[in-house]
Enzyme design. Structure first.
Site: not given
Ligand code: UD1
Ligand code: MG
Length: 447
Positions: A7, A10, A14, A347, A383
């Site tokens: 199920l 819903g 709440r 990295k 970069y």
């Protein structure tokens, strides 16, 4: 033959959330994913998920599981109405239907196996998982005769004062004989406080319906609001931590540590306070992690230490010392016995063995050999504003403090880089490279 229906239609009012309730997360998985995992031992021939509120989003989140069938409940008129939607899909199905609430995520697979066994041994029309809760508020109350046969289930909000005293609750987990359930589903009415069709009302029409108490009542914890979500998280964490402590792992101050249930720890690992281990992380024997570290989807070898550091999607070999304040990310691979130190970010780089990057450095898209010494403040300028470029540094090379490598650039083995150099061209083995202006002194200088 067993079919499973979950199920999940819903909204979960709440929760006060736009996200459908069953997609809220407990650790790495959503509630509905956990519910699906809990029926893995049953080998169901069919698995149906009833979706409604934000149906597409729920379907998308489960896409990788191609054997699921989705059943749409267009309007959410209650759990009984949700199961009514199965009628056309399970026409002619001969077997048992296990119904699971999508918001009950802590079930152990063995518990469901036992429930099904009991159901089949007694040839029940329905068998429900129940428990005595110290705080039953919010749950449907289960009333039985002396033989554990259920006479009535009353939702919390429909209970009178006397009924509220009963703390035996419905766990929201049901086994049904489908041929018996199917004809009674159309009989449900919405004659209750919420004006909803309650699945629990089918017990009025079925015999026998048996209650099976779960041994550990925490398993049936349902999630209806954020507080219950936090409590479920606590329960899950306690389970995971108890398990690892039994396997020979030391947790110093367990309350301040979180460990996903996807993590693997070897014996004699020590986890210090305020440390969080997530995803597919593996920590090798004898390693000490923390205090104050986050490790996610990363694998560490034996006898490594990590202090106040963040490691994501990376590998660290045995005997390394990481931190304090190191950030390894995006497939950083650190070889054996390296020291990666204070305020260093690495990295997508491969670092050889016995190499030190001890202070204030950034290495990105770099390949370093063995026994390299990276001086304080060494930076790879990887970069150019458009593309990332590699830096390669050979075995035994020493970079001076504050040197910059403008990638792409390759340094050979046993190179010495003078402090403050900006290296733009390749350097051969065994060379000294000085790439900075010579110091000038102008004496007796006045402005
Ligand atoms: C339900 C049970 C209650 C039990 C509790 C256990 C009913 C009437 N009550 O109450 O006895 O103690 O679970 O946790 O069943 N859903 C749909 N379609 C709908 C309504 C709900 O698919 O129209 C789904 C929800 O997404 C949720 C599940 O059914 O996953 C349960 O619904 P919820 O509203 O949380 O029921 P509870 O009030 O918790
Ligand atoms: Mg609920």
């Amino acid at each position: 033959m067993v079919a499973v229906a979950i199920l999940a239609a819903g909204r979960g009012t709440r929760m006060k959330s736009n996200l459908p309730k069953v997609l809220h997360r407990l650790g790495k998985s959503s509630l509905v994913e956990r519910v699906l995992d809990s029926c893995q031992l049953l080998n169901p021939s069919r698995r149906l998920v009833i979706v409604g509120y934000e149906a597409q989003q729920v379907k998308d989140s489960l896409q990788k599981d191609s054997f699921l069938e989705f059943v749409e409940q267009k309007q959410q008129l209650g759990t009984g109405h949700a199961i009514q939607q199965l009628l056309p899909h399970l026409e002619g199905f001969q077997g048992d239907l296990l119904v699971l609430n999508g918001d009950v995520p802590l079930l152990r697979p063995e518990t469901l196996e036992n429930l099904l066994k009991t159901h089949q041994t007694h040839q029940n029309a329905a068998t429900l998982l129940t428990a005595y809760l110290p705080q039953p508020k919010g749950y449907g109350r289960v009333f039985c005769d002396g033989n554990n046969l259920i006479t009535q289930i009353v939702e919390d909000r429909d209970c009178n004062a006397a009924q509220k005293q009963n703390n035996r609750v419905n766990g929201g987990i049901y086994c049904f004989n489908w041929s018996k359930l199917a004809p009674v589903l159309p009989k449900l009415s919405a004659n209750n406080d919420q004006q909803e069709y309650y699945l629990t009302d089918v017990v009025k029409y079925l015999v026998p319906v048996m209650a099976v108490d779960v041994e550990d009542y925490l398993e049936i914890s349902g999630i209806n609001d954020r507080k219950q979500l936090a409590m479920a998280n606590g329960i899950l964490q306690n389970r995971v931590k108890d398990y690892w402590m039994k396997q020979g792992v030391t947790l110093v101050d367990p309350d301040s540590i979180t460990i996903d249930d996807t993590v693997e720890l070897q014996p004699d690992v020590i986890i210090e306070p305020q440390t969080h281990l997530r995803g597919k992380t593996i920590i090798g024997q004898g390693s000490r992690i923390g205090p104050g570290s986050l490790i996610e989807n990363s694998q560490l070898g034996e006898n490594a230490t990590v202090l106040y550091s963040v490691i994501t999607d990376s590998q660290v070999a045995s005997g390394c010392h990481i931190g304090p304040y190191t950030h390894l990310r995006g497939q950083a691979q650190v070889g054996e016995s390296c020291r990666i130190g204070n305020f260093v970010e690495i990295k997508k780089s491969v670092i050889g063995q016995n190499t030190n990057v001890a202070h204030l450095s950034y290495l990105g898209d770099a390949t370093l050999g063995d026994k390299v010494n990276v001086g304080a403040g060494t930076i790879t300028a990887n970069y150019d504003g458009v593309n990332k470029h590699p830096t390669i540094i050979g075995n035994g090379t020493k970079t001076g403090a504050n040197s910059v490598f403008v990638a792409p650039v390759t340094l050979g083995e046993d190179v010495t880089v003078a402090a403050g150099s900006v290296v733009t061209n390749n350097v051969p083995d065994k060379a000294l490279v000085i790439a900075r202006e010579r110091q000038r002194i102008i004496e007796d200088w006045k402005s």
